[in-house]
Design a protein around this motif. Structure first.
Motif, PDB file in Angstrom:
ATOM      1  N   ILE A 191      70.411  66.962 -56.058  1.00 33.24           N
ATOM      2  CA  ILE A 191      70.351  66.258 -55.048  1.00 33.24           C
ATOM      3  C   ILE A 191      69.391  64.904 -55.215  1.00 33.24           C
ATOM      4  CG2 ILE A 191      70.034  65.804 -52.516  1.00 33.24           C
ATOM      5  CD1 ILE A 191      72.372  67.541 -53.269  1.00 33.24           C
ATOM      6  N   THR A 192      68.109  65.409 -55.725  1.00 36.30           N
ATOM      7  CA  THR A 192      66.990  64.340 -55.939  1.00 36.30           C
ATOM      8  C   THR A 192      67.297  63.545 -57.174  1.00 36.30           C
ATOM      9  OG1 THR A 192      64.566  64.012 -56.235  1.00 36.30           O
ATOM     10  CG2 THR A 192      65.522  65.845 -57.063  1.00 36.30           C
ATOM     11  N   PRO A 193      66.931  62.203 -56.799  1.00 37.13           N
ATOM     12  CA  PRO A 193      67.201  61.247 -58.291  1.00 37.13           C
ATOM     13  C   PRO A 193      65.886  61.292 -59.240  1.00 37.13           C
ATOM     14  CG  PRO A 193      66.336  59.902 -56.238  1.00 37.13           C
ATOM     15  CD  PRO A 193      66.700  61.358 -56.030  1.00 37.13           C
ATOM     16  N   PHE A 194      64.935  62.212 -58.988  1.00 36.28           N
ATOM     17  CA  PHE A 194      63.876  62.160 -59.691  1.00 36.28           C
ATOM     18  C   PHE A 194      64.052  63.316 -61.191  1.00 36.28           C
ATOM     19  CE2 PHE A 194      62.021  61.147 -55.650  1.00 36.28           C
ATOM     20  CZ  PHE A 194      61.769  59.758 -55.804  1.00 36.28           C
ATOM     21  N   ASP A 216      72.991  62.618 -49.353  1.00 37.65           N
ATOM     22  CA  ASP A 216      73.283  63.801 -49.943  1.00 37.65           C
ATOM     23  C   ASP A 216      72.434  64.841 -49.458  1.00 37.65           C
ATOM     24  OD1 ASP A 216      75.401  62.762 -51.523  1.00 37.65           O
ATOM     25  OD2 ASP A 216      73.947  62.251 -53.338  1.00 37.65           O
ATOM     26  N   ILE A 217      72.903  66.186 -49.113  1.00 38.80           N
ATOM     27  CA  ILE A 217      71.913  67.318 -48.668  1.00 38.80           C
ATOM     28  C   ILE A 217      72.430  68.616 -49.164  1.00 38.80           C
ATOM     29  CG2 ILE A 217      71.383  68.628 -46.845  1.00 38.80           C
ATOM     30  CD1 ILE A 217      71.862  65.982 -44.967  1.00 38.80           C
ATOM     31  N   GLY A 218      71.383  69.275 -49.818  1.00 39.90           N
ATOM     32  CA  GLY A 218      71.561  70.377 -50.395  1.00 39.90           C
ATOM     33  C   GLY A 218      70.527  71.577 -49.801  1.00 39.90           C
ATOM     34  N   LEU A 219      71.285  72.712 -49.186  1.00 38.78           N
ATOM     35  CA  LEU A 219      70.533  73.648 -48.812  1.00 38.78           C
ATOM     36  C   LEU A 219      70.642  74.973 -49.843  1.00 38.78           C
ATOM     37  CD1 LEU A 219      71.838  73.651 -45.319  1.00 38.78           C
ATOM     38  CD2 LEU A 219      69.850  72.709 -46.091  1.00 38.78           C
ATOM     39  N   ASN A 220      69.419  75.579 -50.200  1.00 33.30           N
ATOM     40  CA  ASN A 220      69.306  76.556 -51.235  1.00 33.30           C
ATOM     41  C   ASN A 220      68.654  77.968 -50.579  1.00 33.30           C
ATOM     42  OD1 ASN A 220      68.683  73.952 -52.716  1.00 33.30           O
ATOM     43  ND2 ASN A 220      69.732  75.114 -54.116  1.00 33.30           N
ATOM     44  N   TYR A 221      69.221  79.015 -51.183  1.00 35.24           N
ATOM     45  CA  TYR A 221      68.853  80.206 -51.113  1.00 35.24           C
ATOM     46  C   TYR A 221      68.902  81.041 -52.169  1.00 35.24           C
ATOM     47  CZ  TYR A 221      68.375  85.117 -49.363  1.00 35.24           C
ATOM     48  OH  TYR A 221      67.998  86.597 -49.389  1.00 35.24           O
ATOM     49  N   ALA A 222      67.662  82.122 -52.380  1.00 40.56           N
ATOM     50  CA  ALA A 222      67.816  82.766 -53.430  1.00 40.56           C
ATOM     51  C   ALA A 222      66.851  84.239 -53.216  1.00 40.56           C
ATOM     52  CB  ALA A 222      66.852  82.261 -54.562  1.00 40.56           C
ATOM     53  N   HIS A 223      67.450  85.101 -53.566  1.00 36.80           N
ATOM     54  CA  HIS A 223      66.974  86.525 -53.438  1.00 36.80           C
ATOM     55  C   HIS A 223      66.749  87.244 -54.840  1.00 36.80           C
ATOM     56  CE1 HIS A 223      66.222  90.648 -52.050  1.00 36.80           C
ATOM     57  NE2 HIS A 223      66.645  90.928 -53.064  1.00 36.80           N
ATOM     58  N   GLY A 277      65.581  72.920 -48.895  1.00 34.49           N
ATOM     59  CA  GLY A 277      66.466  72.059 -48.566  1.00 34.49           C
ATOM     60  C   GLY A 277      66.101  70.861 -49.367  1.00 34.49           C
ATOM     61  N   THR A 278      67.063  69.842 -49.748  1.00 37.42           N
ATOM     62  CA  THR A 278      66.777  68.565 -50.432  1.00 37.42           C
ATOM     63  C   THR A 278      67.658  67.742 -49.742  1.00 37.42           C
ATOM     64  OG1 THR A 278      66.382  70.113 -52.247  1.00 37.42           O
ATOM     65  CG2 THR A 278      66.492  67.533 -52.654  1.00 37.42           C
ATOM     66  N   MET A 279      67.065  66.399 -49.869  1.00 43.27           N
ATOM     67  CA  MET A 279      67.808  65.430 -49.310  1.00 43.27           C
ATOM     68  C   MET A 279      67.567  64.113 -49.897  1.00 43.27           C
ATOM     69  SD  MET A 279      68.007  63.706 -45.248  1.00 43.27           S
ATOM     70  CE  MET A 279      66.459  63.123 -45.527  1.00 43.27           C
ATOM     71  N   THR A 280      68.744  63.026 -50.023  1.00 36.97           N
ATOM     72  CA  THR A 280      68.407  61.924 -50.623  1.00 36.97           C
ATOM     73  C   THR A 280      69.117  60.891 -49.682  1.00 36.97           C
ATOM     74  OG1 THR A 280      68.096  62.613 -52.965  1.00 36.97           O
ATOM     75  CG2 THR A 280      68.733  60.486 -52.741  1.00 36.97           C
ATOM     76  N   TRP A 281      68.606  59.782 -49.496  1.00 35.76           N
ATOM     77  CA  TRP A 281      69.018  58.769 -48.555  1.00 35.76           C
ATOM     78  C   TRP A 281      68.994  57.395 -49.197  1.00 35.76           C
ATOM     79  CZ3 TRP A 281      66.350  55.728 -44.460  1.00 35.76           C
ATOM     80  CH2 TRP A 281      67.439  54.697 -43.900  1.00 35.76           C
ATOM     81  N   ARG A 282      70.170  56.992 -49.836  1.00 34.30           N
ATOM     82  CA  ARG A 282      70.309  55.855 -50.693  1.00 34.30           C
ATOM     83  C   ARG A 282      70.489  54.677 -49.365  1.00 34.30           C
ATOM     84  NH1 ARG A 282      72.731  59.577 -53.229  1.00 34.30           N
ATOM     85  NH2 ARG A 282      74.814  59.045 -52.061  1.00 34.30           N
ATOM     86  N   PHE A 283      69.405  54.030 -49.020  1.00 34.67           N
ATOM     87  CA  PHE A 283      69.455  53.202 -48.033  1.00 34.67           C
ATOM     88  C   PHE A 283      69.546  51.810 -48.435  1.00 34.67           C
ATOM     89  CE2 PHE A 283      64.952  53.745 -48.943  1.00 34.67           C
ATOM     90  CZ  PHE A 283      64.220  52.513 -49.034  1.00 34.67           C
ATOM     91  N   ALA A 327      66.332  54.551 -52.976  1.00 27.46           N
ATOM     92  CA  ALA A 327      66.727  55.725 -52.518  1.00 27.46           C
ATOM     93  C   ALA A 327      65.469  56.583 -51.994  1.00 27.46           C
ATOM     94  CB  ALA A 327      67.494  56.556 -53.409  1.00 27.46           C
ATOM     95  N   LEU A 328      65.443  57.179 -50.810  1.00 29.95           N
ATOM     96  CA  LEU A 328      64.391  58.019 -50.373  1.00 29.95           C
ATOM     97  C   LEU A 328      64.894  59.416 -50.430  1.00 29.95           C
ATOM     98  CD1 LEU A 328      61.676  58.108 -48.699  1.00 29.95           C
ATOM     99  CD2 LEU A 328      62.743  58.007 -46.801  1.00 29.95           C
ATOM    100  N   SER A 329      63.929  60.187 -51.063  1.00 31.02           N
ATOM    101  CA  SER A 329      64.343  61.644 -51.398  1.00 31.02           C
ATOM    102  C   SER A 329      63.171  62.579 -51.064  1.00 31.02           C
ATOM    103  CB  SER A 329      64.662  61.876 -52.889  1.00 31.02           C
ATOM    104  OG  SER A 329      65.219  63.103 -53.154  1.00 31.02           O
ATOM    105  N   GLY A 330      63.280  63.733 -50.945  1.00 24.19           N
ATOM    106  CA  GLY A 330      62.575  64.755 -50.480  1.00 24.19           C
ATOM    107  C   GLY A 330      63.020  66.262 -50.395  1.00 24.19           C
TER     108      GLY A 330
END
Length: 636
Positions: free
Chosen positions: A367-370, A467-474, A510-516, A521-524
């Motif tokens: 999700i992140t451009p970095f 773009d939005i990504g939601l993660n879960y891990a066990h 959760g990760t989000m990227t907004w290409r304004f 792009a703002l990502s976090g």
């Protein structure tokens, strides 16, 4: 001429049809040849996979399914998956194989064969004004061909070169009829018409035949010199100088070091829809079981074993100098398999993958451009959400045997999940101890009985710019670790609890990227990890949190040059209960980073950058630490 009149099937009718005034149009030999080349190029495009933008990719990514190009638009990637294409993108990424989307390749050439009946063309109807003329031409000469989707597109305007291509096709067909001495099939008036047309279009026909000859010669040369008919070879070489200052108060600044990492990737398709990725790598980072020789240990910021630290660079393996499965040493620049993964579609929207050397990041879209170990962020912190890295999910050495699926729910919604086991090749745990309570196979043994992880990511795209990504891990670990390689407390996750204590982790993020804008792009991301004792002898639990925000600049000052500014909080033990301890001299750590990638050409880039650690490792007694990197990346 009024459109209700039928064109006669003689020479005038032939001319009328070939000029393109009828509802149908011939497909040129040149177009067929060009499509042949296009299909060949498509088959050769397996180095262009996202596993995200996957790692499978890009790369599954970057590196199955290779972003970067590993960070291609998710909507576009989903549409490729829907059409069942398998593509990889290693342009940015030998570092990141990506599990690709599954899809059919281009239509086979046999669908471009000349039609034997007008009824085969879906856009030609018996009521069309030139239907009888076309039908007569097809039945008598057979020199009309449809497009791959069985349309004729007769109403489209044509160029002189397209006319010449159709004329050339009919000339070839009529020459065949004459050569076979078939009586009375070619009328004299038609031959006269063809002769006049051939004289009028001599230049175009010559150009056309020259282009076809050039395509055939190029195709023959490629076939004669290609590495393999089913396998594509590409690679990435990273050379970097690293210097640092600060660290623990009792340590001096380490010397500047020069390091390298080399990766060669073989991507193979057996059916045109599947993909086998074999990756080889070598590196000269040091560390081993006690961290000796690593930059992090020299700064005094590393864990007592395995050199986990927030001062680690993006392209450094998580366990340098050691095979963590059995604690055997790995020499500098030793060649190892870091990726072995097979991806194959089973339905239009469902793709499966499995392999004995894989990572979580291979399967999940970035999700992140970095992210881009050889191209973007220079720190391990900046590239991915920590939940993706948990349990060795981005070890850099293909730590786990894994299997999972990719389910393309819709063009804007994608669900992926996997199960991974570290020591799946070991029948039983070693009885020998490396530390009290810690076996020399510290991650256990067996496909289902050792350290393992179940991870999932839901990726969705509410709009073309978001773009939005939601993660879960066990996760379950045989020893007391997080397995991210991000901080010193990664080893000894439950503070004050014995190293041999098994733990269970539930991680969400959760990760989000907004290409304004097209180039900004703002990502976090945000992440939380809940660690609990998994034995019956200890009652302990700990919570770790982390977050990051950053601005990414594309084509800054010059096309192909990217830059990033990143700020955030590395993983920090925010809560502890039971026998677990928070630790001493606690202070919230922060990470500030900036880098600028200069693209010298399509194959070489140079990235200068630095990151600053405030209260490194969450300890107020540690000095503010600066790590500077000058990274040169070669891709081929």
């Amino acid at each position: 001429m009024a459109k209700h009149l039928l064109v006669p099937a003689g020479g005038v009718g032939f001319l009328w049809l070939i000029v393109g005034l009828s509802p149908v149009q011939a497909l040129s030999n040149l177009e067929i040849a060009d499509q042949n080349v296009a299909i060949s190029q498509h088959v050769d495009s397996y180095e262009k996979l996202d596993f995200h933008k996957g790692n499978l990719g890009n790369t599954i990514s970057r590196e199955l399914l290779i972003a970067n190009e590993s960070q291609k638009d998710f909507s576009s990637a989903n549409q490729q998956q829907k059409s069942e294409n398998v593509e990889l993108d290693f342009a940015n990424n030998s570092s990141q194989p990506i599990i690709p989307q599954s899809a059919n390749l281009s239509q086979p050439l046999d669908e471009l064969a000349q039609v034997t009946s007008v009824s085969q063309l879906s856009d030609v109807q018996p009521t069309d004004w030139a239907f009888q003329a076309l039908q007569s031409l097809v039945e008598r000469y057979g020199c009309i061909a449809g497009y791959p989707n069985l349309t004729y597109r007769g109403n489209r305007a044509m160029t002189r070169y397209e006319f010449a291509a159709g004329l050339n096709a009919c000339l070839d067909r009529i020459n065949e009829l004459i050569a076979t001495a078939t009586a009375d099939l070619v009328k004299k008036e038609d031959l006269v018409t063809l002769q006049k047309l051939q004289e009028q279009f001599t230049a175009e026909l010559g150009t056309l035949r020259g282009r076809v000859d050039a395509v055939e010669a190029r195709t023959a040369e490629l076939e004669a010199n290609q590495f393999s008919t089913t396998t594509k070879l590409n690679g990435e070489v990273i050379l970097a100088g690293i210097g640092a200052t600060g660290g623990a108060p009792d340590r001096g600044d380490p010397n500047i070091i020069l390091v390298n990492r080399v990766r060669l990737n073989l991507t193979t398709s057996f059916t045109g829809k599947d993909l086998l990725i074999t990756g080889l790598q070598s590196y000269n980072f040091l560390g081993g079981a006690d961290g000796q020789g690593s930059l992090q240990e020299s700064l005094g910021l590393a864990s007592p074993i395995l050199s986990a630290s927030s001062a680690r660079t993006s392209f450094e393996p998580q366990f340098p100098g050691i095979n963590v499965k059995n604690l055997s040493s790995v020499g500098a620049n030793s060649v190892e398999i870091y990726k072995l993964l097979y991806i194959f579609p089973v339905a239009e929207k469902l793709t499966l993958f499995a392999g004995t050397a894989a990572e979580t990041s291979d399967a999940f879209p970035v999700i992140t451009p970095f992210y881009g170990e050889g191209q973007e962020s220079i720190s391990r912190f900046g590239g991915l959400n920590p939940v993706v890295r948990v349990s060795g999910g981005t070890s850099g050495t293909g730590l786990a045997s894994a299997a999972g699926f990719i389910f393309n729910i819709s063009p804007n919604l994608d669900l992926r999940a996997l199960y991974g086991s570290v020591n799946a090749n070991l029948p039983q745990k070693s009885p020998n101890e490396a530390l009290p309570g810690v076996s020399t196979t510290p991650l256990g043994a067996g496909l289902f009985s050792g350290s393992s992880v179940v991870a999932a990511q839901l990726t969705f795209k509410p709009s073309s710019d978001l773009d939005i990504g939601l993660n879960y891990a066990h996760s379950y670990h045989e020893i007391n670790i997080l397995g991210t390689g991000l901080i010193r407390d990664d080893i000894g996750a439950l503070g004050g609890v014995a190293a041999g204590t098994p733990v269970a982790l539930n991680s969400v993020g959760g990760t989000m990227t907004w290409r304004f804008s097209p180039k900004i792009a703002l990502s976090g991301y945000g992440a939380a990890m809940f660690v609990d004792d998994s034995s019956n002898s200890v009652n302990a639990s700990t919570t770790f949190t982390s977050w990051m925000v950053g601005v990414h600049f594309k084509d800054l000052f010059k096309s192909g040059n990217n830059a990033g500014i990143i700020f955030g909080q590395p993983l920090y033990r925010s809560d502890a209960s039971g026998s677990a301890q928070l630790g001493e001299n606690r202070a919230t750590p922060y990470h500030l980073e900036a880098y600028y990638r200069v693209k010298l050409n399509d194959n070489i880039s140079i990235t200068p950058g630095a990151f600053i650690l405030f209260n490194p490792e969450g300890n107020s007694t540690n000095e503010t630490t600066t790590v500077g990197v000058l990274r040169t990346t070669f891709t081929f």
